[in-house]
Design a protein around this motif. Sequence first.
Motif, PDB file in Angstrom:
ATOM      1  N   VAL A  61       0.846  -1.198   0.000  1.00 29.43           N
ATOM      2  CA  VAL A  61       0.000   0.000   0.000  1.00 29.43           C
ATOM      3  C   VAL A  61       0.879   1.245   0.000  1.00 29.43           C
ATOM      4  O   VAL A  61       0.682   2.153  -0.820  1.00 29.43           O
ATOM      5  CB  VAL A  61      -0.942   0.012   1.225  1.00 29.43           C
ATOM      6  N   LEU A  62       1.840   1.278   0.894  1.00 31.14           N
ATOM      7  CA  LEU A  62       2.702   2.457   0.995  1.00 31.14           C
ATOM      8  C   LEU A  62       3.539   2.656  -0.258  1.00 31.14           C
ATOM      9  O   LEU A  62       3.724   3.791  -0.708  1.00 31.14           O
ATOM     10  CB  LEU A  62       3.589   2.357   2.230  1.00 31.14           C
ATOM     11  N   ALA A  63       4.034   1.582  -0.845  1.00 29.73           N
ATOM     12  CA  ALA A  63       4.835   1.702  -2.067  1.00 29.73           C
ATOM     13  C   ALA A  63       4.003   2.297  -3.198  1.00 29.73           C
ATOM     14  O   ALA A  63       4.461   3.194  -3.916  1.00 29.73           O
ATOM     15  CB  ALA A  63       5.403   0.343  -2.466  1.00 29.73           C
ATOM     16  N   PHE A  64       2.775   1.803  -3.360  1.00 31.66           N
ATOM     17  CA  PHE A  64       1.900   2.350  -4.395  1.00 31.66           C
ATOM     18  C   PHE A  64       1.587   3.815  -4.120  1.00 31.66           C
ATOM     19  O   PHE A  64       1.701   4.661  -5.008  1.00 31.66           O
ATOM     20  CB  PHE A  64       0.596   1.551  -4.510  1.00 31.66           C
ATOM     21  N   CYS A  65       1.180   4.103  -2.903  1.00 33.08           N
ATOM     22  CA  CYS A  65       0.784   5.475  -2.568  1.00 33.08           C
ATOM     23  C   CYS A  65       1.953   6.442  -2.711  1.00 33.08           C
ATOM     24  O   CYS A  65       1.780   7.554  -3.226  1.00 33.08           O
ATOM     25  CB  CYS A  65       0.197   5.521  -1.159  1.00 33.08           C
ATOM     26  N   GLN A  66       3.131   6.033  -2.298  1.00 36.43           N
ATOM     27  CA  GLN A  66       4.304   6.902  -2.448  1.00 36.43           C
ATOM     28  C   GLN A  66       4.626   7.126  -3.920  1.00 36.43           C
ATOM     29  O   GLN A  66       4.979   8.238  -4.322  1.00 36.43           O
ATOM     30  CB  GLN A  66       5.496   6.316  -1.708  1.00 36.43           C
ATOM     31  N   PRO A  71      -2.133   9.783  -0.185  1.00 31.96           N
ATOM     32  CA  PRO A  71      -2.103   9.433   1.244  1.00 31.96           C
ATOM     33  C   PRO A  71      -2.290   7.926   1.410  1.00 31.96           C
ATOM     34  O   PRO A  71      -2.899   7.259   0.558  1.00 31.96           O
ATOM     35  CB  PRO A  71      -3.292  10.201   1.824  1.00 31.96           C
ATOM     36  N   GLY A  72      -1.786   7.388   2.486  1.00 30.21           N
ATOM     37  CA  GLY A  72      -1.816   5.953   2.734  1.00 30.21           C
ATOM     38  C   GLY A  72      -3.203   5.341   2.743  1.00 30.21           C
ATOM     39  O   GLY A  72      -3.358   4.162   2.435  1.00 30.21           O
TER      40      GLY A  72
END
Length: 91
Positions: A61-66, A71-72
């Motif tokens: 999730v964080l990799a995609f959002c970054q 936002p997460g």
Amino acid sequence: MLESADTLALKALGWLAGQDDLLAIFMGATGASGQDLRARADDPEFLASVLDFLLMDDAWVLAFCQAHGLPGEALMRARAALPGGADPHWT
């Protein structure tokens, strides 16, 4: 302006397609083929399965959002708006 859930999910599918190792895990877990990825890219239920898969791991999730400057919680919100997203989770 917020993106629609299906647009965000389509971006998630595109991102997933670029992650060779993760894509192989997704395809193995879902039984989806490369042809399915192309043919069902506009299917809200298939896109929901992409988000369900990514939401299994915070790192994904964080990799995609970054990668997309989001936002997460963006994936979770998009998932809630797609078919089955409002269903209760019993796990």
